[in-house]
Scaffold this active site. Structure first.
Site, PDB file in Angstrom:
ATOM      1  CG  ASP A 157     -35.502   9.679  41.383  1.00  0.00           C
ATOM      2  OD1 ASP A 157     -36.677   9.547  40.995  1.00  0.00           O
ATOM      3  OD2 ASP A 157     -34.706  10.449  40.838  1.00  0.00           O
ATOM      4  CG  ASP A 188     -28.184   6.478  40.934  1.00  0.00           C
ATOM      5  OD1 ASP A 188     -28.541   7.409  40.189  1.00  0.00           O
ATOM      6  OD2 ASP A 188     -28.134   6.595  42.173  1.00  0.00           O
ATOM      7  CB  CYS A 244     -12.598  -2.027  26.545  1.00  0.00           C
ATOM      8  SG  CYS A 244     -14.399  -2.035  26.648  1.00  0.00           S
ATOM      9  CB  CYS A 281     -17.528  -2.732  24.905  1.00  0.00           C
ATOM     10  SG  CYS A 281     -16.851  -1.228  24.174  1.00  0.00           S
ATOM     11  CB  CYS A 315     -13.115  -1.334  22.539  1.00  0.00           C
ATOM     12  SG  CYS A 315     -13.328   0.084  23.650  1.00  0.00           S
ATOM     13  CG  HIS A 370     -16.105   2.658  26.017  1.00  0.00           C
ATOM     14  ND1 HIS A 370     -15.329   1.516  26.036  1.00  0.00           N
ATOM     15  CD2 HIS A 370     -15.465   3.558  26.814  1.00  0.00           C
ATOM     16  CE1 HIS A 370     -14.268   1.721  26.789  1.00  0.00           C
ATOM     17  NE2 HIS A 370     -14.318   2.946  27.273  1.00  0.00           N
TER      18      HIS A 370
END
Length: 373
Positions: free
Chosen positions: A93, A267, A305, A307, A310, A336
């Site tokens: 930014d 973002d 999920c 991931c 999980c 997560h």
């Protein structure tokens, strides 16, 4: 050109865009959500984990890296990429938002902004040229023009003056930019809630021919309806062959609504900030893992999920980490939440390509928010 954008498909249901963003350090399917690595780190995660929960494009914060450790030190490492050992793409930014949000004493003049360090109170100054010079040192693939981010509710006369100054600063920054072949400088569309100012700002920036356009001054306290209205103004104003970046937006509903209004890049610190307070995004809505209801819950955080959090841990264990004030809890929920948004964006892209984003939106809102939109 430092980056190019390929528009590959437009959803017949919604008009949302699926495309490819090409950068010097990778090509990325859009729409894309970019995790925020404020101080050359996505909070609590190391690089291998960041790779797993992102599509390879993350943010660095110009203001914070300028103050600590200093952009010259980062430059000595070969830029942020060498500093944090990140092998993929980066966006920075302009530092403008922090100048306006973190400092309680500031003076905005044509030359730039005089303000106070948010910790020490030291007097500081940043001009459009300073911002670009710092970002040149930081070395990201995509960098931002220095702009003023005025309060959304500012009166029309002030907002008009602010937009005109932002346009002059954009032009100055473009002239100061040293590496246009390797760093793409985006213009930032400001104008608050005023349709004519937003359109004027966008059209004047387009005359300067930036390789991409950001939409700023949103998600700063206005209602969601007001934000969507502004995006609606701009969706057919900005050029179709360049990427559009909605700054600082990252809740699931805003991502879907933004994509429907032709946004390509997002973002937000929201997923990691929520995680630090024990709040997790799941396929059936947001939960607070610290709640007593999860004390003996042997189920994963989100059974849908994939991931590693999980697949490994129970809600009971995750709750324990937070109640015991163990930092691992913040790490695991941060991982997560970012994985959840990465997967959400993947599903959004697939829905666009299948001309079914409207159907996806209805199904997602019904499940996540328990409501139909």
């Amino acid at each position: 050109m430092a980056i190019t954008y390929e528009l590959k498909h437009v959803c017949k249901q919604t008009g949302a865009r699926y495309g490819i963003l090409h950068t010097p350090h990778g090509s990325f399917e859009t729409p894309i959500f970019m995790p925020v690595g404020t101080k050359a780190t996505v909070k609590t995660l190391e690089n291998k984990e960041i790779e797993e929960v992102s599509d390879g494009l993350i943010l660095g914060n110009t203001y914070h890296l300028w103050l600590e450790p200093g952009d010259e030190i980062v430059k000595e490492h070969g830029g942020i990429r060498g500093f944090m050992k990140w092998d993929h793409a980066l966006l920075t930014d302009s530092g403008g938002f922090q100048v306006f949000s973190l400092s309680n004493i500031r003076k905005i003049k044509e030359e730039g902004v005089t303000f106070r360090h948010h910790k020490s109170g030291e007097k500081l100054f940043m001009s459009p040229e300073d911002s670009i010079h710092i970002q040149n040192n930081l070395g990201a693939d995509i960098i931002m023009s220095f702009d003023e981010c005025p309060p959304f509710e500012s009166d029309y006369d002030y907002m008009k003056q602010s937009v005109e100054r932002t346009l002059r600063w954009a032009e100055r920054g473009k002239k100061a930019h040293q590496f246009p072949e390797t760093q793409a400088l985006f213009g930032i569309v400001q104008g608050g809630p005023y349709e004519d100012l937003r359109k004027m700002c966008a059209e004047e920036l387009m005359k300067m021919d930036f390789p991409g356009y950001s939409i700023g001054g949103l998600s700063v306290g206005e209602s969601k309806e007001e934000m969507y209205r502004v995006l609606e103004y701009l969706k057919d104003t900005l050029p179709g062959d360049k990427p559009r970046y909605l700054m600082g937006v990252g809740t699931p509903d805003d991502l879907i609504e933004g994509v429907i209004r032709k946004i390509d890049m997002f973002d937000c610190v929201n997923p990691t900030r929520l995680a630090r307070h024990g709040s997790a995004m799941t396929s059936s809505g947001r939960i607070t893992i610290k709640n007593k209801i999860y004390e003996r819950d042997m189920e994963p955080l989100d059974s849908e999920c994939g991931c590693k959090v999980c697949q490994t841990y129970t809600k009971s264990y995750l709750r324990h980490l937070f109640k015991a004030e163990e930092s691992l809890g913040q790490r695991l929920i941060s991982y997560h939440n970012l994985y959840f948004l990465k997967n959400l964006m993947k599903n959004i892209r697939e829905a666009i390509q299948n001309d079914a984003l409207g159907d996806f939106k209805t199904e997602f809102f019904n499940k996540y928010y328990n409501q139909t939109k």
